[in-house]
Design an enzyme around this catalytic site. Sequence first.
Site: not given
Ligand code: NDP
Length: 257
Positions: A12, A70, A97, A166, A170
Amino acid sequence: AGQRLAGKTILITGASAGIGQACALEFALAQPHDLRLILAARRVDTIHEIAAAITKQVGDGVKILPLQLDVSKPDEVRTFVGKLPDEFKNIDILVNNAGGVRGVETAGNIAEDDINVMFDTNVTGLINVTQAVLPIFFARPDGGAGDIVNIGSIAGREPYAGGSIYCATKAAVRSFTDSLRRETIHTKIRVMEIDPGATETEFSVVRFRGDKAKADATYAGMEPLTAQDIAEVIVFNVTRRQNVVIADSLIFPTVQA
Ligand code: NDP
């Protein structure tokens, strides 16, 4: 259905928060006896805490590998599979994700850095992780087997003002996912898209650059989904019979304009 996860290894990305974190717990609860989870994100310290909490809740039948990755760094993505311990090498399910949004500026005003981060993470990162894992899937009999779950968004289908970049990322995820599904149609590889609607995570606060009041205002008049709501759908989809692919899931709060 958790039986279908027995013995599986699941990667994940973006597992340090929100949907990815919820997904890790949901998989562990579904198959607490025989599962391996690779939990990847940049904040690996947070992943260690999440891993400890999951182990405390379900026991050590779920083996967890915290992985600092990353996805926007092609060199890191190219090499991580080769560095996995043997016990975690045989990935069966990939949940792409990791992703996010930076700002709500109009297309003419959005900063170059924000454009690059969103494309590098949401699109190129997702593609690169997929390319890193696909050889493991293709090495299996019958042309290949394994599951890929890509997290898109309602934003990929219904662009909104202030979301041009954004939404474009998507839409790209959606298009890539569909091509990949067609390219692997003669294998046992299943390719699935999950498009969440409004889901309350750190995401909404990041979108407004830390302004919690503005983030909360986006949920006025509705009860947003929780990360667990999305995680439950992901676990359901990948635990269908091998011959069933739920290719496309759009998930809204019951009341979302
Ligand atoms: P969060 O901001 O809560 O979590 C985002 C996660 O992505 C974190 O674990 C962060 O970890 C990780 N992440 C970000 N950039 C990187 C990177 N460069 N490398 C590795 N990991 C990364 O957001 P959500 O859980 O809401 O989002 C998860 C997914 O769901 C995304 O793709 C988002 O676009 C999508 N989504 C969310 C919606 C919403 O309303 N929340 C609606 C529709 C889609 P870390 O910073 O530790 O790297």
